[in-house]
Enzyme design. Structure first.
Site, PDB file in Angstrom:
ATOM      1  N   ARG A  50       0.851  -1.200   0.000  1.00  0.00           N
ATOM      2  CA  ARG A  50       0.000   0.000   0.000  1.00  0.00           C
ATOM      3  C   ARG A  50       0.883   1.246   0.000  1.00  0.00           C
ATOM      4  O   ARG A  50       0.612   2.223  -0.667  1.00  0.00           O
ATOM      5  CB  ARG A  50      -0.938   0.023   1.209  1.00  0.00           C
ATOM      6  N   TYR A  58     -13.361  20.831 -14.356  1.00  0.00           N
ATOM      7  CA  TYR A  58     -13.826  19.460 -14.569  1.00  0.00           C
ATOM      8  C   TYR A  58     -14.907  19.122 -13.535  1.00  0.00           C
ATOM      9  O   TYR A  58     -14.747  19.411 -12.344  1.00  0.00           O
ATOM     10  CB  TYR A  58     -12.629  18.499 -14.445  1.00  0.00           C
ATOM     11  N   ASP A  63      -4.121  21.546 -12.585  1.00  0.00           N
ATOM     12  CA  ASP A  63      -4.570  20.315 -13.240  1.00  0.00           C
ATOM     13  C   ASP A  63      -4.083  20.383 -14.685  1.00  0.00           C
ATOM     14  O   ASP A  63      -4.581  21.170 -15.489  1.00  0.00           O
ATOM     15  CB  ASP A  63      -6.105  20.221 -13.159  1.00  0.00           C
TER      16      ASP A  63
HETATM   17  C1  LIG Z   1     -10.791  13.018 -15.976  1.00  0.00           C
HETATM   18  C2  LIG Z   1     -10.297  14.243 -15.323  1.00  0.00           C
HETATM   19  C3  LIG Z   1     -10.044  14.275 -13.935  1.00  0.00           C
HETATM   20  C4  LIG Z   1     -10.353  13.106 -13.026  1.00  0.00           C
HETATM   21  O1  LIG Z   1      -9.546  12.008 -13.254  1.00  0.00           O
HETATM   22  P1  LIG Z   1     -10.026  10.467 -13.041  1.00  0.00           P
HETATM   23  O2  LIG Z   1      -8.836   9.707 -13.449  1.00  0.00           O
HETATM   24  O3  LIG Z   1     -11.227  10.257 -13.903  1.00  0.00           O
HETATM   25  O4  LIG Z   1     -10.364  10.332 -11.589  1.00  0.00           O
HETATM   26  C5  LIG Z   1      -9.520  15.436 -13.405  1.00  0.00           C
HETATM   27  N1  LIG Z   1      -9.289  16.524 -14.169  1.00  0.00           N
HETATM   28  C6  LIG Z   1      -9.532  16.539 -15.489  1.00  0.00           C
HETATM   29  C7  LIG Z   1      -9.244  17.761 -16.276  1.00  0.00           C
HETATM   30  C8  LIG Z   1     -10.046  15.406 -16.113  1.00  0.00           C
HETATM   31  O5  LIG Z   1     -10.311  15.420 -17.421  1.00  0.00           O
END
Ligand SMILES: *Cc1c(COP(=O)(O)O)cnc(C)c1O
Length: 394
Positions: A59, A111, A183
């Site tokens: 983990r 998102y 992000d």
């Molecule tokens: C898909 C996405 C996420 C979330 O990621 P997951 O792997 O689906 O949990 C976060 N930010 C953006 C911009 C995304 O497109």
């Protein structure tokens, strides 16, 4: 942690493609296997209590995961990479550093899953969120209070493809002692490296471009800040949102071709955007590569390409027409997600962004009829022909 990789892949002298292929990896010393083994094990034998080779329980850490983390850290130019079971697990781990009364400023165009996590999981635990238009550094400066601990930026945004100036926003945040997370899912580290623009944390849904083959769900956070690294590793150990070794192996295999795939995603998206813009049934095409896109100048400065995503609104702005269009494509499959080798079409208002209330969505400028394309790496002419046929059907 184990010895550093054989190649000094952190060295600036090595290009992105070389690091994509090699960083974090070396032939397995026990067999010569060139690919990193999938360490399907939950525990590791110890020589004496707490005397081991860097791994005690899977983990906390697993060698396949370590290789992936070192690879991703190298691609983002970070000291540390921490892999998670999904993108939202990575975002959650970051937000868990906040305490009741703390405050976060983010974008109004975000998102849907990030918005849900903030409003429905962390807000009830006492963290406050303010969503502002981050095109304006003044709006950010005004939104920051004494309680603000984090600025959350997404750029380019999902699905409106807005572009925010990471360096300018990070300057404002840092002046007030606030950390910045970006992000970077839509750009991938090949096109944008937020840490080099002043961000403290980079988040990826590795499900998307980094994975690139629509066969794995994962997330990762990269940082050069030791305090954040310690916090995130403690989250993995204590909360356990860790990825399995097979998923890490699939991602390691994928990042080897990231630079090649991104080049094709970018050129195909350019061709698709140009085609759509010239079509009389299309009212609006959102693509940061267009010179009249409001974020074009910023994108040209902070990105090495304009990415593989294109959003559009049809001339006939009715939801049924958009639905008919999405059902008429053949190569563009109607599905959630993005960033894979295969082209996808989706309807953000009912799919990825369905968890954002309709009034909030519309106020953020997301029309119900917006269609989002994730342009894959197929042949450009076939993709354009597919869209042409679908447009003829509406
Ligand atoms: C898909 C996405 C996420 C979330 O990621 P997951 O792997 O689906 O949990 C976060 N930010 C953006 C911009 C995304 O497109």
């Amino acid at each position: 942690m184990p010895d550093s990789p054989r190649l000094d892949t952190e060295a600036d002298a090595l290009g992105f493609g070389t690091r994509a292929v090699h960083a974090g990896q070396e032939p397995d010393p026990s067999t010569g296997s060139i690919m990193t083994p999938v360490h399907l094990t939950s525990t590791f034998v110890q020589e004496a209590p707490d005397v081991h080779q860097g791994y005690d329980y899977a983990r906390v850490a697993n060698p396949t995961r370590t290789a992936l983390e070192q690879n991703l850290a190298s691609l983002e130019g970070a000291a540390h990479g921490i892999a998670f079971a999904s993108g939202v697990a990575g975002i959650d781990a970051i937000l868990r550093r906040l305490r009741p009364g703390d405050h976060v400023v983010s974008t109004s165009d975000l998102y849907g899953g990030t918005y849900r996590l903030m409003r429905q999981i962390h807000e009830p635990m006492g963290v406050d969120f303010t969503f502002v238009d981050l095109h304006s550094t003044e709006a950010l400066a005004e939104a920051i209070t004494d309680a603000t601990k984090l600025v959350w930026i997404e750029t380019p945004t999902n699905p409106l493809l807005r572009v925010y100036d990471i360096e300018a926003l990070a300057d404002v945040a840092h002046e007030k002692g606030v950390d910045v997370a970006v992000d970077n899912t839509f750009a991938s580290p090949y096109l944008q490296r937020p840490l080099s623009l002043g961000a403290d944390l980079v988040l990826h849904s590795t499900t998307k471009y980094l994975g690139g083959h629509s066969d794995v769900v994962g997330g990762a956070v990269m940082t050069s800040d030791d305090g954040w690294n310690e916090h995130l590793r403690f989250q993995i150990k204590s909360v356990g949102a860790a990825p399995g070794p097979m998923d890490c192996f699939l991602l390691l295999r994928s990042t080897k071709t990231l630079h090649l795939r991104m080049e094709r995603h970018c050129s195909n998206a350019r061709a698709v955007a140009d085609f759509l813009r010239g079509h009389d049934k299309v009212a609006r095409v959102l693509y940061p590569g267009f010179e009249d896109h409001p974020g074009h100048e910023t994108a040209a400065r902070q990105m090495d390409g304009f990415g593989g995503m294109v959003s559009l609104v049809l001339e006939d702005d009715a939801l049924e027409t958009a639905v008919r269009f999405m059902q008429s494509t053949e190569l563009f499959a109607l599905a959630e997600s993005l960033g894979g080798v295969e082209s996808l079409v989706s309807h953000p208002a009912s799919m990825t962004h369905g968890s954002i209330p309709a009034d909030v969505r519309r106020a953020a400028g997301l029309p119900d009829s917006l269609v989002r394309l994730s342009v894959g790496v197929e042949d450009e002419a076939d993709l354009v022909a597919d869209l042409d046929r679908a447009l003829a059907a509406v």
